[in-house]
Design an enzyme around this catalytic site. Structure first.
Site, PDB file in Angstrom:
ATOM      1  N   ARG A  84     -19.295  10.227  -2.008  1.00 44.68           N
ATOM      2  CA  ARG A  84     -20.338  10.154  -3.044  1.00 44.68           C
ATOM      3  C   ARG A  84     -21.248  11.381  -2.988  1.00 44.68           C
ATOM      4  O   ARG A  84     -21.719  11.857  -4.020  1.00 44.68           O
ATOM      5  CB  ARG A  84     -21.168   8.879  -2.911  1.00 44.68           C
ATOM      6  CG  ARG A  84     -20.392   7.631  -3.255  1.00 44.68           C
ATOM      7  CD  ARG A  84     -19.975   7.628  -4.730  1.00 44.68           C
ATOM      8  NE  ARG A  84     -19.186   6.455  -5.014  1.00 44.68           N
ATOM      9  CZ  ARG A  84     -18.027   6.453  -5.661  1.00 44.68           C
ATOM     10  NH1 ARG A  84     -17.512   7.576  -6.113  1.00 44.68           N
ATOM     11  NH2 ARG A  84     -17.389   5.344  -5.881  1.00 44.68           N
TER      12      ARG A  84
ATOM     13  N   GLU B 219     -19.409  13.926  -4.704  1.00 43.57           N
ATOM     14  CA  GLU B 219     -19.468  13.619  -6.134  1.00 43.57           C
ATOM     15  C   GLU B 219     -20.794  14.091  -6.724  1.00 43.57           C
ATOM     16  O   GLU B 219     -20.830  14.686  -7.806  1.00 43.57           O
ATOM     17  CB  GLU B 219     -19.309  12.114  -6.351  1.00 43.57           C
ATOM     18  CG  GLU B 219     -19.359  11.696  -7.804  1.00 43.57           C
ATOM     19  CD  GLU B 219     -19.266  10.184  -7.971  1.00 43.57           C
ATOM     20  OE1 GLU B 219     -18.682   9.775  -8.982  1.00 43.57           O
ATOM     21  OE2 GLU B 219     -19.784   9.442  -7.110  1.00 43.57           O
TER      22      GLU B 219
ATOM     23  N   SER C 249     -31.680  28.212   1.541  1.00 39.63           N
ATOM     24  CA  SER C 249     -31.209  28.410   2.904  1.00 39.63           C
ATOM     25  C   SER C 249     -30.799  27.093   3.552  1.00 39.63           C
ATOM     26  O   SER C 249     -31.487  26.084   3.407  1.00 39.63           O
ATOM     27  CB  SER C 249     -32.313  29.054   3.743  1.00 39.63           C
ATOM     28  OG  SER C 249     -31.932  29.118   5.100  1.00 39.63           O
TER      29      SER C 249
END
Length: 146
Positions: free
Chosen positions: A87, A90, A113
């Protein structure tokens, strides 16, 4: 001792003692996220926090030494099948271009960063179902012109 063997020893000690990552982080006097990442082999610790973790978890000196070794920050390039990690992939897949566009609009051409970075994971209770709150805070690094 390699980082995989180190991580296995830490998780075994953690489970045997019945302690949380938060308690381990408290012993090291570091953040929960950074401490967990170091214990999982993706960051290194300075001698003092490594020794504090070693004492807290009753670990051998080889594990304490491995906690201080610089990691090779590499991971499997295939999309993971673990539902939680998938996820996150995703989210970056769907919202990554949006995040990049908004960061560039607000800051200019550069990156966030991962070295000068912190992250916190919190729980927000909600009647519709508890929420996971992930806060990432990274220094903006503009690309240099020369």
């Amino acid at each position: 001792m390699d980082k995989i063997t180190m991580t296995e020893a830490i998780i075994l000690a953690k489970n045997e003692l019945g302690v949380s990552w938060g308690q381990i982080a408290e012993a090291a006097e570091l953040s929960e996220v950074f401490t967990t990442s170091a214990c999982l082999g993706m960051n290194s610790l300075k001698p003092e926090p490594a020794e504090k973790i070693g004492a807290f978890l009753k670990l051998p000196k080889e594990v304490v030494g491995a906690l201080q070794a610089f990691p090779h920050k590499s991971w499997e390039k295939a999309v993971p099948t673990d539902p939680l990690i998938y996820r996150l992939y995703e989210i970056v897949g769907v919202y990554g271009p949006t995040m990049k566009e908004l960061i560039h609009e607000k800051f200019g051409d550069g990156i966030m960063s991962a070295i000068d970075f912190s992250m916190h994971i919190d729980k927000e209770e909600n009647p519709a179902g508890d929420r996971v709150v992930v806060t990432m805070n990274g220094k903006f690094l503009p690309y240099k012109s020369w």
